[in-house]
Motif scaffolding. Structure first.
Motif: not given
Ligand SMILES: C[S@@+](CC[C@H](N)C(=O)[O-])C[C@H]1O[C@@H](n2cnc3c(N)ncnc32)[C@H](O)[C@@H]1O
Length: 211
Positions: A51, A74, A97, A169
């Protein structure tokens, strides 16, 4: 098409305000506790970005790049850390999310951000699928982690489309950055930017341009 934007190599030496640093440190502790807890282990798609580096990149971008608007989104926000950081840099911040436990954590982050002595976070959080309807067809691999998430359509609920956002992002899983880029290229507005965290010390910024 997407045109890549070079990021300066010294981006990680941009100063981070003390209050923001405190906010990130507290968040990192909460994330560590969440990931140490067996009961949360099924949130397996969540991995936290760096972050500090994301914040420094957002700071640089705000000064160095022309924007087509102020809406930030995001994709797959996890704890909504980046959405809150974007809010603190005066973006009109939105976050999506799909995992219910992470949505709860994201709500807590948004509420606690103000408790850090920072300005109240004004993030629009939605529990749903960040892929616009039909975007799955752009994937050439049916096993990509972003595919087939349950949930309502946030864009419809917000009365917005992806082309209403100036900056998106995401932190894609290894191997799905091209899919995220393809979705952005198909649905975002010309001039909008896509920022991705791709792993330690690796941010990637691109802008949609007319073919
Ligand atoms: C690698 S993590 C990144 C979390 C945060 N954005 C960060 O940068 O720390 C990916 C996140 O995307 C969510 N995710 C993946 N595909 C998704 C979708 N189609 N719709 C909503 N959330 C999704 C997952 O549940 C997970 O929390």
């Amino acid at each position: 098409m997407l045109r890549s934007i070079d990021l300066p190599s010294e981006i990680d030496s941009i100063p981070v305000p003390q209050q923001t640093e405190q906010g990130i440190r507290l968040l990192e502790q909460r994330i560590q506790a969440f990931q140490d807890c067996w009961a949360q282990s099924h949130a397996e798609q969540f991995v936290a970005a760096d972050y500090f580096l994301v914040y420094q990149t957002l700071q640089w971008l705000a000064k160095a790049q022309p924007m087509i608007g102020s809406r930030f989104l995001e994709w797959g926000c996890g704890f909504a850390a980046v959405a809150c950081l974007a809010d603190s840099l005066n973006w009109n911040s939105h976050a999506i999310e799909s995992h219910p436990d992470l949505v709860q954590q994201a709500k807590q982050t948004i509420q606690q951000w103000s408790a850090n002595g920072q300005e109240l976070a004004r993030v629009q959080l939605f529990a749903g699928n960040f892929l616009p309807p039909g975007a799955e067809h752009l994937a050439d691999d049916p096993t990509l982690p972003s595919l087939y998430h349950e949930g309502k359509n946030p864009y419809h609920a917000w009365d917005l489309e992806l082309d209403d956002f100036a900056l998106v992002y995401s932190y894609p899983w290894p191997g799905e950055d091209e899919f995220h880029a393809a979705v952005f290229d198909r649905y975002a507005a010309p001039g909008a930017m896509l920022l991705m965290f791709l792993g330690p010390n690796h941010m990637q910024l691109s802008r949609k341009v007319n073919d």
